[in-house]
Design an enzyme around this catalytic site. Structure first.
Site, PDB file in Angstrom:
ATOM      1  N   ASP A 174       5.108  -0.576   4.751  1.00  0.00           N
ATOM      2  CA  ASP A 174       6.372   0.113   5.022  1.00  0.00           C
ATOM      3  C   ASP A 174       7.144  -0.555   6.160  1.00  0.00           C
ATOM      4  O   ASP A 174       6.540  -1.159   7.054  1.00  0.00           O
ATOM      5  CB  ASP A 174       6.094   1.557   5.468  1.00  0.00           C
ATOM      6  CG  ASP A 174       5.579   2.440   4.341  1.00  0.00           C
ATOM      7  OD1 ASP A 174       5.337   1.929   3.233  1.00  0.00           O
ATOM      8  OD2 ASP A 174       5.407   3.645   4.585  1.00  0.00           O
ATOM      9  N   HIS A 188       1.937  -1.147   7.825  1.00  0.00           N
ATOM     10  CA  HIS A 188       3.328  -1.365   8.216  1.00  0.00           C
ATOM     11  C   HIS A 188       3.563  -2.825   8.571  1.00  0.00           C
ATOM     12  O   HIS A 188       2.848  -3.369   9.421  1.00  0.00           O
ATOM     13  CB  HIS A 188       3.678  -0.484   9.426  1.00  0.00           C
ATOM     14  CG  HIS A 188       3.651   0.974   9.096  1.00  0.00           C
ATOM     15  ND1 HIS A 188       2.482   1.683   9.005  1.00  0.00           N
ATOM     16  CD2 HIS A 188       4.655   1.836   8.784  1.00  0.00           C
ATOM     17  CE1 HIS A 188       2.764   2.939   8.670  1.00  0.00           C
ATOM     18  NE2 HIS A 188       4.069   3.063   8.525  1.00  0.00           N
TER      19      HIS A 188
HETATM   20 ZN   LIG Z   1       8.426   4.062   7.718  1.00  0.00          ZN
END
Ligand SMILES: [Zn+2]
Length: 209
Positions: free
Chosen positions: A34, A179
């Site tokens: 992400d 992430h």
């Molecule tokens: Zn996010």
């Protein structure tokens, strides 16, 4: 801070239309990244994935796509999937459903400008969702949450602890969140290669959603 390593802030039984994990007949894991694309971090992820023949899904922030379109095209060229994480990483609980949908649509336009086609997958930033946000999003997008959260973005968590948790909660069909962001970089650089090595040795394959 309370950490839910298995369960996101909204619960599966409240949101059955959402993907929390995928049914798989074999040893398959779905890695997701992400908040990118980000120079220095996303290219590191791509190198690691390539070393293991792994494919993954990248939930991108629209503004980052506009800043770094070449990295986004590289993600696609390497056989990964680009997906939607709103245009400005906004929180659903602070925004009316119509405005929130506009954020998703703006990100989707940025995805299409770099060449993304096919499945329209959406992950809400911070896992925040309400029933009315979900209703309006579901007409256009498949909403995807996760089953394994590594907490790579938490700088107070030691990389070893982060890895240990990731290995424990990841099972066949798992949707794992990491992430490709500057905040997560330290933990990500430690966890990702080890997670790929660990599950590859056990005969797992890593696929796009
Ligand atoms: Zn996010």
């Amino acid at each position: 801070m309370l950490r839910f390593h298995k369960t996101p802030p909204v619960l599966p039984w409240l949101f059955p239309k959402v993907w929390w994990r995928r049914p798989v007949p074999d040893k398959t894991i779905f890695l997701t990244f992400d908040d990118g694309p980000i120079p220095g971090v996303t290219p590191f992820v791509l190198e690691q994935l390539a070393a293991y023949g792994a494919k993954a899904t990248f939930f991108c922030v629209g503004e980052n796509l506009e800043r770094h379109p070449a990295i986004a095209r590289q993600i696609l060229a390497q056989g990964h999937l680009l997906a939607n994480h709103t245009h400005q990483h906004v929180k659903a609980w602070k925004m009316a459903p119509e405005q929130y949908l506009a954020q998703a649509d703006r990100c989707q336009a940025a995805l299409e400008r770099v060449g993304a086609t096919g499945k329209k997958l959406f992950r809400p930033p911070h896992g925040q969702l309400t029933r009315s946000h979900l209703r309006i999003l579901s007409a256009k997008y498949q909403v995807v949450m996760w089953s394994s959260l590594t907490y790579d973005f938490d700088a107070t968590l030691r990389p070893e602890a982060c890895l240990r948790k990731a290995l424990t909660v990841t099972k066949p069909g798992a949707i794992v969140v990491m992430h490709d962001s500057l905040k997560a970089e330290r933990n990500l650089r430690y966890v990702l290669p080890r997670l790929l090595r660990h599950f590859s040795a056990l005969g797992y394959a890593f696929k796009t959603l």
